[in-house]
Every structure is written in C-alpha cells, then in structure tokens.
Design an enzyme around this catalytic site. Structure first.
Site, PDB file in Angstrom:
ATOM      1  N   HIS A   1      48.918  -5.769  40.913  1.00 56.97           N
ATOM      2  CA  HIS A   1      47.840  -4.864  40.484  1.00 56.97           C
ATOM      3  C   HIS A   1      46.490  -5.572  40.509  1.00 56.97           C
ATOM      4  O   HIS A   1      45.474  -4.978  40.890  1.00 56.97           O
ATOM      5  CB  HIS A   1      48.114  -4.319  39.090  1.00 56.97           C
ATOM      6  CG  HIS A   1      49.390  -3.547  38.996  1.00 56.97           C
ATOM      7  ND1 HIS A   1      49.931  -3.150  37.792  1.00 56.97           N
ATOM      8  CD2 HIS A   1      50.244  -3.092  39.952  1.00 56.97           C
ATOM      9  CE1 HIS A   1      51.056  -2.487  38.015  1.00 56.97           C
ATOM     10  NE2 HIS A   1      51.271  -2.455  39.315  1.00 56.97           N
TER      11      HIS A   1
ATOM     12  N   HIS B   1      50.433   5.276  42.945  1.00 56.52           N
ATOM     13  CA  HIS B   1      50.723   3.935  42.438  1.00 56.52           C
ATOM     14  C   HIS B   1      51.488   3.113  43.475  1.00 56.52           C
ATOM     15  O   HIS B   1      51.278   1.892  43.584  1.00 56.52           O
ATOM     16  CB  HIS B   1      51.520   3.984  41.137  1.00 56.52           C
ATOM     17  CG  HIS B   1      51.738   2.617  40.570  1.00 56.52           C
ATOM     18  ND1 HIS B   1      50.771   1.942  39.849  1.00 56.52           N
ATOM     19  CD2 HIS B   1      52.790   1.758  40.677  1.00 56.52           C
ATOM     20  CE1 HIS B   1      51.228   0.746  39.532  1.00 56.52           C
ATOM     21  NE2 HIS B   1      52.451   0.605  40.014  1.00 56.52           N
TER      22      HIS B   1
ATOM     23  N   ASP C   1      50.505  -0.622  44.811  1.00 54.19           N
ATOM     24  CA  ASP C   1      51.402  -1.776  44.957  1.00 54.19           C
ATOM     25  C   ASP C   1      51.391  -2.315  46.383  1.00 54.19           C
ATOM     26  O   ASP C   1      51.393  -3.540  46.602  1.00 54.19           O
ATOM     27  CB  ASP C   1      52.832  -1.385  44.590  1.00 54.19           C
ATOM     28  CG  ASP C   1      53.083  -1.343  43.096  1.00 54.19           C
ATOM     29  OD1 ASP C   1      52.260  -1.875  42.324  1.00 54.19           O
ATOM     30  OD2 ASP C   1      54.117  -0.779  42.691  1.00 54.19           O
TER      31      ASP C   1
ATOM     32  N   HIS D   1      58.426  -3.671  46.634  1.00 53.54           N
ATOM     33  CA  HIS D   1      57.809  -4.984  46.802  1.00 53.54           C
ATOM     34  C   HIS D   1      58.487  -5.815  47.894  1.00 53.54           C
ATOM     35  O   HIS D   1      57.817  -6.455  48.710  1.00 53.54           O
ATOM     36  CB  HIS D   1      57.822  -5.737  45.473  1.00 53.54           C
ATOM     37  CG  HIS D   1      57.017  -5.068  44.411  1.00 53.54           C
ATOM     38  ND1 HIS D   1      55.652  -4.908  44.504  1.00 53.54           N
ATOM     39  CD2 HIS D   1      57.379  -4.492  43.232  1.00 53.54           C
ATOM     40  CE1 HIS D   1      55.209  -4.280  43.434  1.00 53.54           C
ATOM     41  NE2 HIS D   1      56.240  -4.010  42.646  1.00 53.54           N
TER      42      HIS D   1
END
Length: 280
Positions: free
Chosen positions: A79, A237, A241, A264
């Site tokens: 973030h 969001h 990321d 991720h």
C-alpha cells in the site's frame, strides 16, 4: 527515449500505527533521499541491512508482500509502495520500527497524506520511462495476467468471487496517474470474506485486523464502519495492490496490464517477466 526528472520528498515525515497481520505498533518514517538512491527500507529497531524495494528482495507473498535482506524483514509494503509509485517518487528512505508497515485504514490514504505533508521535490538527474519490448503473460489455475506495450500505464482488472454475492464479478480499468490514483484507487480498503477469518487467524495473520482497517464480506452483506467507499471497492483495491507489487520492478515503465483474479504471488511473477522485457 521518454524520461522525467527524478523526485524525492522535501522533508521527513512520521506516522505511527498497527500492522494488520502481526498486530504490532510501529512508527514509520519517510525521509528524502539523494538522486539514484531508489526506495530503500530500514528496520529502525535493528542494526540490520538495507532492504531495497526491488523484486529480488521479495521473500513472501502470502496475503501481503514481504521484503528481506539478510536478517532484516519488512512486511506489507504494497500500500505504501503504490502511493510512492503513483506519486512518481523515485528516491526515499523508509524506516519502520517493526517487521510490518502500519496498515492505516487498510488503503493507501494515509500514505498519500504523508506524501502531501512532506511535499515533493524535483531533482536534477532524470530517470528513463521504460517500455515493453513485447507482450508478456503469466497464468496459473484461475489467475491470468498480461502486460502489453502501451504509451501509458493502464490497468484493467477483473475480480470474480462467486462465493460472495455482494462482490460477485467486478471489472475496472484505469489509466494510472497521480490524480486517478488519489481519487479512484487510494481510498479503497483491503477486504476479506467472513469465512476466511478463522483460516487467517489460525495462520497467525490479521492480528491487527479490525473494522477500522478492513471490510469484511459476509453472505449478501458487509461488516464495515460505514458503507463501501465505492460500489466496486474490492476490485479497485486489487488494482491498488497490483500497482504496489509492480512498483518493485524498480523502474518507471508504461504498459497495459490486464489481470484476472491475481494476487500478490502472481503480481510478483508478472513483475519479473516485465523486468526482463523492458527497454531501454
């Protein structure tokens, strides 16, 4: 060759908060850095190694992105990195008094506030803006990512959560600029499904998680302080990321990123493929 002036912060700024996964309070400090320093993390509670914000230093991608160098580890950097990348900040020293970056409200909002408080300084040296030589892609199971040559940074993301009627299938596409990130992406908070919470807690995660820093989706509703900030806050969001993870390429670049259900681990895998194909 595209290029722009390098940028850093005008002054040192601080923020104290709790880490979402390990639940420890820490003070975060952002400091100006000289040209060509890059973004470098230090553990202020350790006499440890510098941790460059680069792909070779990624050591864990389970529910967040973690960097390490020697015995020094810093978790949940994405973030903060998204805010720095989208603000075109190239050189900064980041000091953190614990093993995890404070989560703030679960978005990049607090980090954009820190950048505003510090101010941005243009430096003398320039940095090239790289382009892709050819398309690259990464695929595994239900996850797909591709990067195509483009004259701007654009991200198109499809999120599919059939197990959550409230999330369902969401799609957003943005050209990533400082303005679009600030208005459309930075406020969007991390989220989880209600039936995931026990699994995450059993793994020793989300010890600092609460309704002040996350949105929980349960059945056909949400558990949150207030309403969603956007009807499609989850997919936004995910774009946040992705920006943070791809910033670990370590070079400004332009491309059209297309993602379906990425997280991720797959973001970092695509980043490595992008790095191999950037020119100059």
């Amino acid at each position: 060759m595209l290029e722009r002036a390098q940028r850093t912060l005008k002054r040192k700024v601080h923020y104290s908060g709790v880490g979402i996964h390990f639940g420890k309070s820490a003070t975060l400090t952002l400091e100006p850095a000289e040209e060509n320093t890059g973004i470098v993390f230090y553990r202020s509670d350790l006499l440890g190694d510098r941790i460059p914000a680069l792909l070779p230093h990624v050591c864990n991608t389970g529910r967040s992105t973690t960097l390490s160098s020697g015995d020094s580890v810093i978790a949940t950097v994405e973030h903060l990195m998204a805010a720095l990348r989208s603000s075109n900040i190239d050189n900064v020293i980041v000091r953190c008094g614990e093993e995890e970056i404070p989560i703030g409200d679960g978005s990049s909002h607090v980090f954009m506030q820190l950048i505003d408080e510090a101010g941005i300084c243009t430096q003398n040296d320039t940095v090239p803006i790289a382009k892709l030589a050819r398309p690259v892609y990464y695929q595994t199971q239900d996850t797909f990512l591709a990067a195509f040559p483009c004259d701007e940074l654009k991200i198109s993301y499809t999120l599919h959560y059939p197990q959550s009627p409230t999330i369902g299938t969401q799609y957003r596409s943005f050209v990533i600029t400082e303005e679009s990130f600030r208005k459309e992406i930075a406020p969007c908070r991390t989220f989880a499904l209600y039936n995931e919470l026990c699994f995450l807690m059993d793994r020793g995660l989300i010890r600092g998680g609460c309704l002040e820093n996350a949105v929980v989706f349960k059945d056909d509703g949400i558990i949150s302080l207030g309403q969603l900030r956007f009807p499609d806050e989850p997919v936004r969001h995910k774009i946040l990321d992705l920006i943070g993870d791809l910033s670990l390429v370590g070079r400004p670049f332009v491309a059209h990123i297309v993602a379906v259900g990425s997280g991720h681990s797959s973001n970092i895998a695509l980043g490595r493929k992008i790095l191999e194909e950037l020119q100059p």
